[in-house]
Enzyme design. Structure first.
Site, PDB file in Angstrom:
ATOM      1  N   GLU A 107       0.382  -1.013  -0.548  1.00 43.86           N
ATOM      2  CA  GLU A 107      -0.521   0.047  -0.008  1.00 43.86           C
ATOM      3  C   GLU A 107       0.977   1.097  -0.080  1.00 43.86           C
ATOM      4  OE1 GLU A 107      -0.445  -2.846   1.727  1.00 43.86           O
ATOM      5  OE2 GLU A 107      -1.906  -3.366   1.221  1.00 43.86           O
ATOM      6  N   HIS A 111     -11.600  -5.859   9.214  1.00 48.35           N
ATOM      7  CA  HIS A 111     -11.905  -5.964   7.337  1.00 48.35           C
ATOM      8  C   HIS A 111     -12.849  -4.685   8.072  1.00 48.35           C
ATOM      9  CE1 HIS A 111      -9.534  -9.233   6.893  1.00 48.35           C
ATOM     10  NE2 HIS A 111      -9.751  -8.917   5.518  1.00 48.35           N
TER      11      HIS A 111
HETATM   12  C1  LIG Z   1      -1.421  -4.900   4.844  1.00 52.68           C
HETATM   13  C2  LIG Z   1      -2.767  -5.649   3.899  1.00 52.68           C
HETATM   14  N1  LIG Z   1      -3.316  -5.458   2.436  1.00 52.68           N
HETATM   15  C3  LIG Z   1      -4.008  -6.335   2.015  1.00 52.68           C
HETATM   16  C4  LIG Z   1      -4.718  -7.093   2.551  1.00 52.68           C
HETATM   17  C5  LIG Z   1      -5.754  -8.136   2.321  1.00 52.68           C
HETATM   18  N2  LIG Z   1      -4.909  -9.482   1.331  1.00 52.68           N
HETATM   19  C6  LIG Z   1      -5.408 -10.595   2.527  1.00 52.68           C
HETATM   20  S1  LIG Z   1      -4.218 -11.470   2.075  1.00 52.68           S
HETATM   21  C7  LIG Z   1      -3.641 -10.611   0.681  1.00 52.68           C
HETATM   22  C8  LIG Z   1      -2.420 -12.100  -0.033  1.00 52.68           C
HETATM   23  C9  LIG Z   1      -1.076 -12.530   0.296  1.00 52.68           C
HETATM   24  O1  LIG Z   1      -0.801 -12.970  -0.096  1.00 52.68           O
HETATM   25  P1  LIG Z   1       0.670 -13.425   0.415  1.00 52.68           P
HETATM   26  O2  LIG Z   1       1.735 -13.220   1.933  1.00 52.68           O
HETATM   27  O3  LIG Z   1       1.760 -14.358  -0.967  1.00 52.68           O
HETATM   28  O4  LIG Z   1      -0.185 -14.883   0.853  1.00 52.68           O
HETATM   29  P2  LIG Z   1      -0.505 -16.735   0.620  1.00 52.68           P
HETATM   30  O5  LIG Z   1      -1.512 -15.672   0.839  1.00 52.68           O
HETATM   31  O6  LIG Z   1      -0.522 -16.703  -0.687  1.00 52.68           O
HETATM   32  O7  LIG Z   1      -0.208 -17.154   1.482  1.00 52.68           O
HETATM   33  C10 LIG Z   1      -3.915  -9.670   1.057  1.00 52.68           C
HETATM   34  C11 LIG Z   1      -3.622  -9.149  -0.679  1.00 52.68           C
HETATM   35  C12 LIG Z   1      -4.023  -7.533   4.067  1.00 52.68           C
HETATM   36  N3  LIG Z   1      -4.914  -8.554   5.100  1.00 52.68           N
HETATM   37  N4  LIG Z   1      -2.882  -6.515   4.392  1.00 52.68           N
END
Ligand SMILES: Cc1ncc(C[n+]2csc(CCOP(=O)(O)OP(=O)(O)O)c2C)c(N)n1
Lengths: 325, 392
Positions: free
Chosen positions: A60, A130
């Protein structure tokens, strides 16, 4: 006119704005091919190409800084922050940079074309992270505009105005209404003026003020109050920064009473600012103290969400208490 | 190392380095069929340990399958699975000491299980009942347990990374022979907090293992839109950190790497980065549909690398498991999980008074007043707040 839900109206506004401004870009986490986790940007990549609608890495702070750079160099970025709860990693870029670009440079540079869109608010069983309504953090920052729509028709007109405004705008979208709020939306290009409140219902006994998703809550409360013979004037503030003191003060001078409802915690919430200003503007017209119905001063809880919410029943009770003061 | 010692070689024509300049080997011990590579150095895993690891695998598979089902039936609001990444999570957890402090992202419940989190504790959290250690405040899967040295999960991505650096440093200051272990996804590794946390760990010499589950996707965003360097491992090297890449679907490789990382971190008071290459076999969460952004063929190809099956094959070869025992384990866990769902979903929600607790060490006067007003309101409209009204 077409029937649209709020997501469709937002999508429509983005497409219209991109068509009318080839400098406009739409980006954020998952907004490209997938169309955003809520699908607000569906189809834009296909229609305008992956140079103008794309996924960013998951940062972000990066998204906001990148948007600042684009805007400072003449583009019209519309950056999505996936949830308002995750706008805080971008806080520095927004409150120290977006907000102050013009002022600090004597308008040598500005990020006037910049818009941040972000889903906000609770009522979706999302718990702490959320569900937040962080608008007040931004209303304390001069240089930013803060806009929150209440339904699809408003969302489209306000978003188009936000994108075309010559100031950085934070556009918070009430996610619990994304699909739930459906209504007639003009198909063409139109804008609602920023900084103007909307008198949604005329009334004589009390002014009830809210924004975004809380509008349907206060409308419900006003309906209950009407059965008791109480006439509510309902105002949607629409734009919190700058906010329409004139319209609200005129209404309160007429009704003599004011209730403000927001979902964010009470302490330090934007209702406090409104109450202080209206108290000054309307002191001799007030027949009871200004009432605030807000979230509790706790983080947003999961299991007690229903109890936490400034709901219609609490608002109805506060309307009656204000009338009986 | 000072700036003066940074230039190893002087050249006189322009020659850029690129990501190919850095080749990063991947540690593999076991093949997909569970046999080991001829020249592989095997970690020391005895039958008891292997069984505990496999037991955690089976439990996690069952929990994920059943709770995703429970979410579909509307019994819980949300769920996330570890499916496909069990070896990465359990293999690393098994190489740790019970007092090593884990800071997880949200897909590592298998590590918590390995430490002894009970079926009942999992279920109480997911049903937000009054026995949930987190008091019903967070969404399902945000577990945490001080007893098990597992920090309560927070949703904002990446925030646990610099925190882990701090935890590791604190362990060092305490003279404790333990490390901090931080899990995160390749998506979260894009956050500013990742870079801040890694740089601080390296410069301040914090005994911390950074464990990246590189599972190919961050929600819908594929790894190639997330980073352009040589994975996440290249960043470890960039920050001056001991780094290793492992096959994340290979239990033995993950175990071996983590054990060595732990030894190194403790001996040198230094961080280590492990990048486990894996694949998120399931959806991102119960709210996601991956068919919109990836193909069935791609998923199937990874299904052939199933980490649980691979480890099971190894156990079968060893004679430490039979097909009949395996089937029995699945059956028993299915029954146990279902029975616990039925118990936990009937337990009361936390008392309303708890809504104002833990905001501060003791509730402020303003919070007490807000609670009193709320209770008065609920007493007036008990039918509108059924979860709380009977209990105030
Ligand atoms: C600061 C922040 N931005 C956006 C989100 C929304 N979000 C939750 S999980 C996710 C993807 C995470 O991907 P990764 O770190 O690769 O982990 P995976 O889910 O693949 O295990 C996003 C964008 C969040 N939780 N926190």
């Amino acid at each position: 006119m077409a029937q649209m839900n709020m997501l469709q109206a937002i999508n429509d506004a983005l497409a219209i704005a991109m068509k009318s401004d080839d400098k406009m870009l739409v980006f954020g986490e998952d907004v490209g091919h997938f169309g955003g986790v809520f699908r607000a940007t569906s189809g834009l990549k296909e229609q305008f190409g992956s140079d103008r609608c794309f996924n960013t890495p998951l940062t972000e702070q990066g998204i906001a800084g990148f948007a600042n750079g684009l805007a400072a160099n003449g583009h019209t970025p519309v950056a999505e922050i996936q949830f308002a709860d995750y706008i805080f990693p971008a806080f520095d870029q927004i409150v120290n940079e977006s907000a102050k670009f013009r002022y600090r440079s004597g308008n040598e540079f500005n990020v006037g074309g910049l818009t941040f869109r972000s889903p906000y608010g609770g009522g979706i069983a999302g718990g702490h992270y959320h569900s937040q309504s962080p608008e007040a953090y931004f209303t304390q920052t001069p240089g930013l505009k803060v806009v929150i729509p209440r339904n699809p028709e408003q969302a489209k007109g306000l978003l188009l105005a936000s994108i075309r405004d010559k100031n950085p705008v934070i556009f918070f979208e009430p996610k619990r209404l994304y699909r739930a709020s459906v209504g007639e939306v003009p198909e063409g290009d139109y804008q609602h003026e920023l900084g103007k409140a909307d008198v949604v219902q005329k009334g004589t006994d009390i002014t009830v003020l809210a924004w975004g998703a809380q509008m349907e809550i206060v409308e419900n409360a006003a309906e209950r109050a009407a059965k008791d013979g109480i006439s509510c004037e309902i105002i949607d503030l629409r734009c919190l920064s700058p906010w329409d003191v004139e319209t609200v003060a005129a209404s309160v001078k007429k009704t003599g009473r004011l209730l403000i409802n927001h979902e964010a915690p009470l302490t330090g919430g934007f209702a406090g600012e409104i109450a202080a200003t209206i108290q000054q503007e309307c002191f001799l017209h007030l027949e009871s103290p200004i009432s605030r119905v807000c979230g509790l001063d706790t983080p947003y809880p999961l299991i007690h969400e229903k109890e936490y919410m400034p709901d219609a029943l609490k608002t109805y009770e506060a309307i009656k208490a204000t009338m009986d003061y | 190392m000072s700036n003066a010692t940074l230039n190893n070689e002087i050249v006189h024509s322009v020659n850029f380095l690129d990501k190919e300049s850095l080749t990063i080997p991947m540690l593999k011990v076991m093949k997909a069929d569970g046999t080991v590579y001829q020249d592989a150095v095997l970690p020391n895993i005895d039958e008891t340990l292997a069984k505990r690891i496999y037991d955690t695998c089976v439990f996690t598979r069952v929990l994920d399958e059943r709770m995703l089902g429970a979410q579909r039936q509307g019994r819980i609001s949300f769920y996330m699975t570890c499916t496909g990444e069990e070896a990465a999570v359990i293999g690393s957890a098994a190489a740790l000491d019970d007092k090593d402090v884990i800071l997880a992202q949200y897909r590592e419940h298998a590590a918590l299980r390995y430490r002894g989190f009970t079926t009942e504790q999992f279920m109480n959290q997911m049903f937000s009942n009054e026995k949930d250690l987190g008091k019903g405040r967070q969404m399902p899967i945000h577990y945490g347990s001080a007893d098990l040295c597992y920090h309560t999960v927070s949703s904002p991505l990446g925030t646990q990374i610099p925190q882990a650096t701090g935890v590791g440093y604190s362990l060092k200051m305490n003279g404790q022979k333990n490390v901090a272990v931080c899990y995160f996804g390749e998506g979260a590794a894009s956050e500013g907090d990742f870079h801040a946390g890694m740089n601080m760990a390296a410069t301040l010499k914090s005994p911390t293992i950074f464990f990246c589950r590189n599972n190919g996707y961050a929600i819908s965003t594929p790894a190639e839109e997330q980073f352009k360097g040589n994975g996440i491992a290249s960043r470890g090297v960039g920050y001056g950190m001991h780094t290793i890449r492992v096959d994340g679907n290979d239990m033995l490789a993950v175990f071996a790497a983590t054990q060595a990382a732990r030894d190194f971190a403790l001996e040198n008071n230094a961080p280590v980065l492990i990048e486990a290459m894996s694949y998120r076999l399931g959806a991102h969460s119960s709210s996601d549909d991956p068919s919109g952004y990836r193909t069935k063929e791609e998923e199937d190809a990874w299904r052939d690398q199933d980490p649980v099956l691979r480890f099971k094959n190894w156990m079968l070869h060893k004679g430490w498991l039979t097909e009949a025992q395996d089937a029995e384990m699945y059956k028993q866990y299915r029954e146990e999980v279902l029975a616990q769902v039925k118990v936990s979903e009937k337990i009361d929600v936390p008392a309303l008074d708890e809504i104002i607790e833990d905001v501060y060490d003791t509730p402020t006067p303003a919070l007490k007043k807000q609670l009193d007003e709320l209770k008065t309101h609920i007493r007036k409209y008990p039918e509108s707040y059924p979860k709380s009204s009977g209990r105030i």
